[in-house]
Design an enzyme around this catalytic site. Sequence first.
Site, PDB file in Angstrom:
ATOM      1  CE  LYS A 199      62.423  20.824   5.273  1.00 31.47           C
ATOM      2  NZ  LYS A 199      61.931  19.657   6.012  1.00 31.47           N
ATOM      3  NE  ARG A 217      58.883  19.451   2.489  1.00 31.35           N
ATOM      4  CZ  ARG A 217      59.518  18.314   2.273  1.00 31.35           C
ATOM      5  NH1 ARG A 217      59.590  17.805   1.050  1.00 31.35           N
ATOM      6  NH2 ARG A 217      60.117  17.692   3.263  1.00 31.35           N
ATOM      7  CB  THR A 269      60.320  11.378   0.715  1.00 33.14           C
ATOM      8  OG1 THR A 269      60.981  12.627   0.967  1.00 33.14           O
ATOM      9  CG2 THR A 269      58.824  11.607   0.564  1.00 33.14           C
TER      10      THR A 269
HETATM   11  C1  R5P Z   1      58.711  18.764   8.156  1.00 32.02           C
HETATM   12  O1  R5P Z   1      58.089  19.712   8.551  1.00 32.02           O
HETATM   13  C2  R5P Z   1      59.158  17.651   9.035  1.00 32.02           C
HETATM   14  O2  R5P Z   1      59.641  18.117  10.255  1.00 32.02           O
HETATM   15  C3  R5P Z   1      60.202  16.805   8.341  1.00 32.02           C
HETATM   16  O3  R5P Z   1      61.335  17.601   8.105  1.00 32.02           O
HETATM   17  C4  R5P Z   1      59.671  16.272   7.063  1.00 32.02           C
HETATM   18  O4  R5P Z   1      58.475  15.593   7.269  1.00 32.02           O
HETATM   19  C5  R5P Z   1      60.659  15.339   6.425  1.00 32.02           C
HETATM   20  O5  R5P Z   1      60.124  14.899   5.234  1.00 32.02           O
HETATM   21  P1  R5P Z   1      61.011  14.176   4.135  1.00 32.02           P
HETATM   22  O6  R5P Z   1      61.686  13.023   4.802  1.00 32.02           O
HETATM   23  O7  R5P Z   1      59.998  13.728   3.113  1.00 32.02           O
HETATM   24  O8  R5P Z   1      61.960  15.183   3.593  1.00 32.02           O
END
Ligand code: R5P
Length: 290
Positions: free
Chosen positions: A188, A190, A219
């Site tokens: 992944k 971001r 989110t």
């Molecule tokens: C990130 O480091 C966490 O482990 C989750 O992957 C993250 O908080 C998920 O966030 P969202 O649902 O906004 O993609």
Amino acid sequence: MKVVGGSASTSLAKELARELSVPLVEVRFQKFPGGFPDGEGYVQLLDSVRGDDVVLVQTTHPDEKIIELFLLQDAIRDEGASRLTAVIPYFGYGRQDKKFEIGEAVSARALARHIQLQSDDVITVGIHNKKALEHFQIPCENVSGMPPLARYLRGRNVNIILAPDENASPLAKEVAEIIGCPWDFLEKERVDNFSVKIAPKNVEARGLSVAIVDDIISTGGTVAVATEHLKVMGARRVLAACLHGLFVANALDRLSECDEIISTDTIFNPTTKVSVAPEIARAIRERVGV
Ligand code: R5P
């Protein structure tokens, strides 16, 4: 021993008291129907805690629950509890455990400094980064919340467990080892607070029932994109399981491609299907030697 539940964690506190076979203290959260006109919080313990070893359960999310935690600590101490263990099932503000830019607050430290003022020890569940615990100067322990999720997924005939990124791979490994199935992780990247990209990766998903596991769904961006990726790769079913279901804004709508969404009671929500109470109870029993 007695258990006190804050209003962010009433269901988990009840489960924990049941697991430990100890009384749950009744708490009043409003002085008047509708609460104070200015929105300030209020708590009143309706049972005695004098001389008791008290386990206080309160997730520090959203913000007003942090104030409520401090009010509960104040009342528990003032009513003469002999000991106070703060159980923070979801440690909101725990993600920033260091300063990235000059002038930034270290939110995990700010909370730890205040929580420890009125606690003898602290238990967190599936904390995002264990480094955050270094800000406590009282005994603290993080318990894994993955076993209850694994037990649930075992009953759902899942063929493979996937983490959405390498950071979450220890969680996928832990769940897969309990179930006895393979695991892997996606890659992944971001893009911004609401969106992520998943790099193409050859994961054998065709015809399989896949469970994505992560610590937090916020989110929903991460799980939505991972689900899309897995469906394109031919997955038969995609389940999404997390410890802490924040589900901000339209997160649940974004997850409409998932065949099932599962979360624990660290943040009680409509997808909560399992409780982390047995894991917390085990840590407490080990601590007090019962
Ligand atoms: C990130 O480091 C966490 O482990 C989750 O992957 C993250 O908080 C998920 O966030 P969202 O649902 O906004 O993609």
